[in-house]
Scaffold this motif. Sequence first.
Motif, PDB file in Angstrom:
ATOM      1  N   HIS A  44       1.041  10.003  -8.677  1.00 24.94           N
ATOM      2  CA  HIS A  44       2.286   9.549  -8.098  1.00 24.94           C
ATOM      3  C   HIS A  44       2.055   9.459  -6.605  1.00 24.94           C
ATOM      4  O   HIS A  44       1.308  10.227  -6.034  1.00 24.94           O
ATOM      5  N   ILE A  45       2.620   8.464  -5.978  1.00 31.27           N
ATOM      6  CA  ILE A  45       2.270   8.170  -4.611  1.00 31.27           C
ATOM      7  C   ILE A  45       3.500   8.036  -3.738  1.00 31.27           C
ATOM      8  O   ILE A  45       4.571   7.693  -4.209  1.00 31.27           O
ATOM      9  N   GLN A  95       1.220   1.394 -10.200  1.00 32.57           N
ATOM     10  CA  GLN A  95       1.422   0.633  -8.974  1.00 32.57           C
ATOM     11  C   GLN A  95       2.816   0.869  -8.385  1.00 32.57           C
ATOM     12  O   GLN A  95       3.257   0.139  -7.506  1.00 32.57           O
ATOM     13  N   VAL A  96       3.515   1.892  -8.891  1.00 32.03           N
ATOM     14  CA  VAL A  96       4.834   2.268  -8.387  1.00 32.03           C
ATOM     15  C   VAL A  96       4.662   3.450  -7.445  1.00 32.03           C
ATOM     16  O   VAL A  96       3.967   4.415  -7.759  1.00 32.03           O
ATOM     17  N   LYS A 155       0.829  -1.195   0.000  1.00 34.77           N
ATOM     18  CA  LYS A 155       0.000   0.000   0.000  1.00 34.77           C
ATOM     19  C   LYS A 155       0.867   1.249   0.000  1.00 34.77           C
ATOM     20  O   LYS A 155       2.054   1.198   0.321  1.00 34.77           O
ATOM     21  N   ALA A 156       0.240   2.346  -0.365  1.00 31.38           N
ATOM     22  CA  ALA A 156       0.914   3.638  -0.404  1.00 31.38           C
ATOM     23  C   ALA A 156      -0.146   4.707  -0.161  1.00 31.38           C
ATOM     24  O   ALA A 156      -1.321   4.395   0.043  1.00 31.38           O
ATOM     25  N   ALA A 171      -0.394  -0.517  -4.073  1.00 32.96           N
ATOM     26  CA  ALA A 171       0.866  -0.316  -4.779  1.00 32.96           C
ATOM     27  C   ALA A 171       1.664  -1.611  -4.669  1.00 32.96           C
ATOM     28  O   ALA A 171       1.479  -2.391  -3.742  1.00 32.96           O
ATOM     29  N   MET A 172       2.550  -1.841  -5.629  1.00 34.39           N
ATOM     30  CA  MET A 172       3.322  -3.079  -5.640  1.00 34.39           C
ATOM     31  C   MET A 172       4.824  -2.852  -5.496  1.00 34.39           C
ATOM     32  O   MET A 172       5.539  -3.733  -5.031  1.00 34.39           O
TER      33      MET A 172
END
Length: 105
Positions: A101-102, A74-75, A5-6, A34-35
Amino acid sequence: HVIKKAFLLITHEANGIPHSINGSICRSTVPVRAMAGVHQIWVHKSHRSKGIATHLVDAVRSRLIYGCTIPPDQVAFSSPTTDGAAFAKRYMGADKRGGRHISIH
């Protein structure tokens, strides 16, 4: 590194460039999936805008999890600087397709 997660990075923009307020980074309180987490990425100023950072993140996406290419959305990028947030925004395609963007922290 692999993450689950993010949190969405909340930025304020000046002239289209993300920046922090008083040097602090703000994030949402709601986690998102997120991965892959990019802890730090840095390219010397004289070598920027040559696709090096993009190539490095692409390599993470294609090799971090065997047999899986991680989708760009997922980045997650942790605690980005102003330049890092601008890179993440471009990489995620935020201008083109409403990407994000996270931050992972």
